[in-house]
Design a protein around this motif. Structure first.
Motif, PDB file in Angstrom:
ATOM      1  N   HIS A 128      42.617  33.583  40.316  1.00 35.79           N
ATOM      2  CA  HIS A 128      42.227  33.017  38.783  1.00 35.79           C
ATOM      3  C   HIS A 128      42.123  34.320  37.924  1.00 35.79           C
ATOM      4  O   HIS A 128      42.420  34.110  36.610  1.00 35.79           O
ATOM      5  CB  HIS A 128      41.613  32.176  38.970  1.00 35.79           C
ATOM      6  N   MET A 129      41.365  35.012  38.573  1.00 38.66           N
ATOM      7  CA  MET A 129      41.194  36.282  37.635  1.00 38.66           C
ATOM      8  C   MET A 129      42.311  37.108  37.686  1.00 38.66           C
ATOM      9  O   MET A 129      42.501  38.132  36.571  1.00 38.66           O
ATOM     10  CB  MET A 129      39.833  37.073  38.379  1.00 38.66           C
ATOM     11  N   TRP A 130      42.943  37.410  38.786  1.00 38.60           N
ATOM     12  CA  TRP A 130      44.046  38.116  38.699  1.00 38.60           C
ATOM     13  C   TRP A 130      45.323  38.038  37.712  1.00 38.60           C
ATOM     14  O   TRP A 130      45.693  38.649  37.077  1.00 38.60           O
ATOM     15  CB  TRP A 130      44.902  38.275  40.227  1.00 38.60           C
ATOM     16  N   ARG A 131      45.462  36.549  37.594  1.00 37.95           N
ATOM     17  CA  ARG A 131      46.470  36.041  36.828  1.00 37.95           C
ATOM     18  C   ARG A 131      45.974  36.446  35.240  1.00 37.95           C
ATOM     19  O   ARG A 131      46.652  36.908  34.445  1.00 37.95           O
ATOM     20  CB  ARG A 131      46.302  34.228  36.728  1.00 37.95           C
ATOM     21  N   ARG A 132      44.606  36.250  34.915  1.00 37.46           N
ATOM     22  CA  ARG A 132      44.137  36.777  33.647  1.00 37.46           C
ATOM     23  C   ARG A 132      43.858  38.139  33.194  1.00 37.46           C
ATOM     24  O   ARG A 132      43.840  38.443  32.055  1.00 37.46           O
ATOM     25  CB  ARG A 132      42.678  35.759  33.470  1.00 37.46           C
ATOM     26  N   LEU A 133      43.944  38.916  34.300  1.00 39.26           N
ATOM     27  CA  LEU A 133      43.414  40.346  33.789  1.00 39.26           C
ATOM     28  C   LEU A 133      44.639  41.401  34.100  1.00 39.26           C
ATOM     29  O   LEU A 133      44.410  42.529  33.981  1.00 39.26           O
ATOM     30  CB  LEU A 133      42.106  40.800  34.647  1.00 39.26           C
ATOM     31  N   GLU A 134      45.388  40.981  35.027  1.00 37.16           N
ATOM     32  CA  GLU A 134      46.610  41.940  35.759  1.00 37.16           C
ATOM     33  C   GLU A 134      47.440  42.533  34.330  1.00 37.16           C
ATOM     34  O   GLU A 134      47.771  43.890  34.458  1.00 37.16           O
ATOM     35  CB  GLU A 134      47.011  41.637  36.802  1.00 37.16           C
ATOM     36  N   ALA A 135      47.754  42.003  33.486  1.00 39.19           N
ATOM     37  CA  ALA A 135      48.582  42.511  32.411  1.00 39.19           C
ATOM     38  C   ALA A 135      47.736  43.680  31.598  1.00 39.19           C
ATOM     39  O   ALA A 135      48.229  44.678  31.156  1.00 39.19           O
ATOM     40  CB  ALA A 135      48.904  41.461  31.187  1.00 39.19           C
ATOM     41  N   ASP A 136      46.358  43.524  31.543  1.00 37.56           N
ATOM     42  CA  ASP A 136      45.385  44.388  30.723  1.00 37.56           C
ATOM     43  C   ASP A 136      44.821  45.413  31.528  1.00 37.56           C
ATOM     44  O   ASP A 136      44.444  46.693  30.956  1.00 37.56           O
ATOM     45  CB  ASP A 136      44.609  43.620  29.731  1.00 37.56           C
ATOM     46  N   PHE A 137      44.688  45.316  32.762  1.00 43.20           N
ATOM     47  CA  PHE A 137      43.840  46.301  33.413  1.00 43.20           C
ATOM     48  C   PHE A 137      44.721  46.511  34.740  1.00 43.20           C
ATOM     49  O   PHE A 137      45.422  45.850  35.373  1.00 43.20           O
ATOM     50  CB  PHE A 137      42.448  45.582  33.691  1.00 43.20           C
ATOM     51  N   ALA A 138      44.255  47.880  35.343  1.00 40.53           N
ATOM     52  CA  ALA A 138      44.760  48.070  36.644  1.00 40.53           C
ATOM     53  C   ALA A 138      44.081  47.213  37.400  1.00 40.53           C
ATOM     54  O   ALA A 138      42.768  47.048  37.767  1.00 40.53           O
ATOM     55  CB  ALA A 138      44.235  49.621  36.928  1.00 40.53           C
ATOM     56  N   VAL A 139      45.156  46.704  38.627  1.00 39.43           N
ATOM     57  CA  VAL A 139      44.508  45.832  39.644  1.00 39.43           C
ATOM     58  C   VAL A 139      45.173  46.175  40.939  1.00 39.43           C
ATOM     59  O   VAL A 139      46.209  46.391  41.112  1.00 39.43           O
ATOM     60  CB  VAL A 139      44.715  44.495  39.423  1.00 39.43           C
ATOM     61  N   GLU A 140      44.112  46.342  41.850  1.00 33.62           N
ATOM     62  CA  GLU A 140      44.599  46.685  43.294  1.00 33.62           C
ATOM     63  C   GLU A 140      44.143  45.397  44.106  1.00 33.62           C
ATOM     64  O   GLU A 140      42.861  45.280  44.139  1.00 33.62           O
ATOM     65  CB  GLU A 140      43.975  47.959  43.717  1.00 33.62           C
ATOM     66  N   VAL A 141      45.001  45.079  45.195  1.00 39.19           N
ATOM     67  CA  VAL A 141      44.621  44.037  46.028  1.00 39.19           C
ATOM     68  C   VAL A 141      44.738  44.512  47.299  1.00 39.19           C
ATOM     69  O   VAL A 141      45.500  44.980  47.791  1.00 39.19           O
ATOM     70  CB  VAL A 141      45.625  42.592  45.748  1.00 39.19           C
ATOM     71  N   VAL A 142      43.420  44.180  47.943  1.00 41.50           N
ATOM     72  CA  VAL A 142      43.314  44.599  49.265  1.00 41.50           C
ATOM     73  C   VAL A 142      43.282  43.289  50.381  1.00 41.50           C
ATOM     74  O   VAL A 142      42.595  42.768  50.241  1.00 41.50           O
ATOM     75  CB  VAL A 142      41.996  45.379  49.472  1.00 41.50           C
ATOM     76  N   PRO A 143      44.438  43.385  50.926  1.00 41.69           N
ATOM     77  CA  PRO A 143      44.681  42.189  52.073  1.00 41.69           C
ATOM     78  C   PRO A 143      43.653  42.203  52.973  1.00 41.69           C
ATOM     79  O   PRO A 143      42.785  43.118  53.313  1.00 41.69           O
ATOM     80  CB  PRO A 143      45.999  42.575  52.997  1.00 41.69           C
TER      81      PRO A 143
END
Ligand SMILES: C[S@@+](CC[C@H](N)C(=O)[O-])C[C@H]1O[C@@H](n2cnc3c(N)ncnc32)[C@H](O)[C@@H]1O
Length: 252
Positions: A128-143
């Motif tokens: 829910h955070m990824w959906r809201r923030l990934e367009a504007d900030f760099a995001v890395e998901v660690v499995p």
């Protein structure tokens, strides 16, 4: 540079990290997750109001005193049904504010590690955070190692053989849907069992799977409990509870 930094890497400014912390035993963190827990400017995590937070508890042995932390406390968890309009309103408002809080840190150039139970992209609040923030900030998901993986490992039960089809269900589904899906699949994982335990048990019985079903509480954690579902008489389980129905496919 420590070995952990050399292998697990460092954190970049202004980046949101969704850190999968695995099923509960800190030893099942990936090297990348452990390195980021040590490296990020801010550790963030979701928690039920007044509680420590499950993902934070998992990484607690790695957190030194005084680390900047942001606790994102749910205004509501199981006090209202998920479909209730008031639950929806409160949670939507909460996620919007939580995203704003994290965005403020990221805009100031801080690296933020948002801890996630198991894997962040598998039924995770992180999404829910990824959906809201990934367009504007760099995001890395660690499995992360999923809870179900930790559970079938601790139950010493291979889950799929040969061409077995694995179905992942949630205990929040309607009983009839659960029973039908269970009867159509070879192997199953039923997540979110908790208060739905009696309903789940009835559906497993209706689908003729009881003899194979395993009930697991707090897999890999303190207080772990693993029993055949047929021997579990409890009316409800804790938040961390699931049912596994192993496949019976080709064995050579
Ligand atoms: C919101 S989901 C989060 C799943 C998580 N992202 C993952 O990768 O496993 C929470 C559900 O996962 C299941 N779960 C996760 N870890 C578990 C564990 N260690 N033992 C038992 N159940 C677990 C429970 O059914 C719980 O209700």
């Amino acid at each position: 540079m420590t070995t952990l930094e050399a292998i697990g890497g460092t954190a970049a400014a202004g980046t949101l990290y969704g850190i999968g912390v695995g099923p509960g035993d800190v030893r099942y963190l990936t090297l990348r997750a452990a390195a980021l827990v040590a490296a990020v400017d801010v550790i963030a995590y979701f928690a039920k109001a007044g509680r420590e937070g499950n993902a934070r508890r998992t990484v607690a042995p790695l957190l030194e005193d005084g680390r900047p932390e942001i606790k994102l406390e749910y205004p509501v968890t199981n006090e209202l049904p998920v479909g209730h309009p008031e639950y929806q309103r409160q949670i939507a408002d909460f996620y919007a504010k939580a995203a704003e809080t994290l965005a403020g840190c990221l805009a100031r150039g801080q690296s933020v590690g948002l801890l996630a139970e198991g894997d962040p992209f598998f039924f995770g609040s992180f999404m829910h955070m990824w959906r809201r923030l990934e367009a504007d900030f760099a995001v890395e998901v660690v499995p992360g190692v999923t809870g179900m993986s930790g559970c079938w490992t601790r139950a010493n039960t291979p889950i799929t053989w040969g061409d077995d089809i694995l179905t992942v269900l949630t205990g929040t589904l309607d009983e009839a849907v659960l029973a039908r899906r269970l009867s159509e699949t070879d192997a199953a994982v039923i997540m979110k069992v908790g208060r739905n335990l009696e309903k789940v048990r009835r559906a497993v019985v209706a689908a003729n799977c009881l003899a194979r079903a395993i009930y697991i509480e707090r897999g890999t954690m303190a207080g772990e409990r693993i029993v055949p579902l047929s021997e579990c008489r409890d009316a409800s389980g804790p938040y961390f509870s699931m049912v596994l129905i192993p496949g019976q496919g080709r064995r050579i």
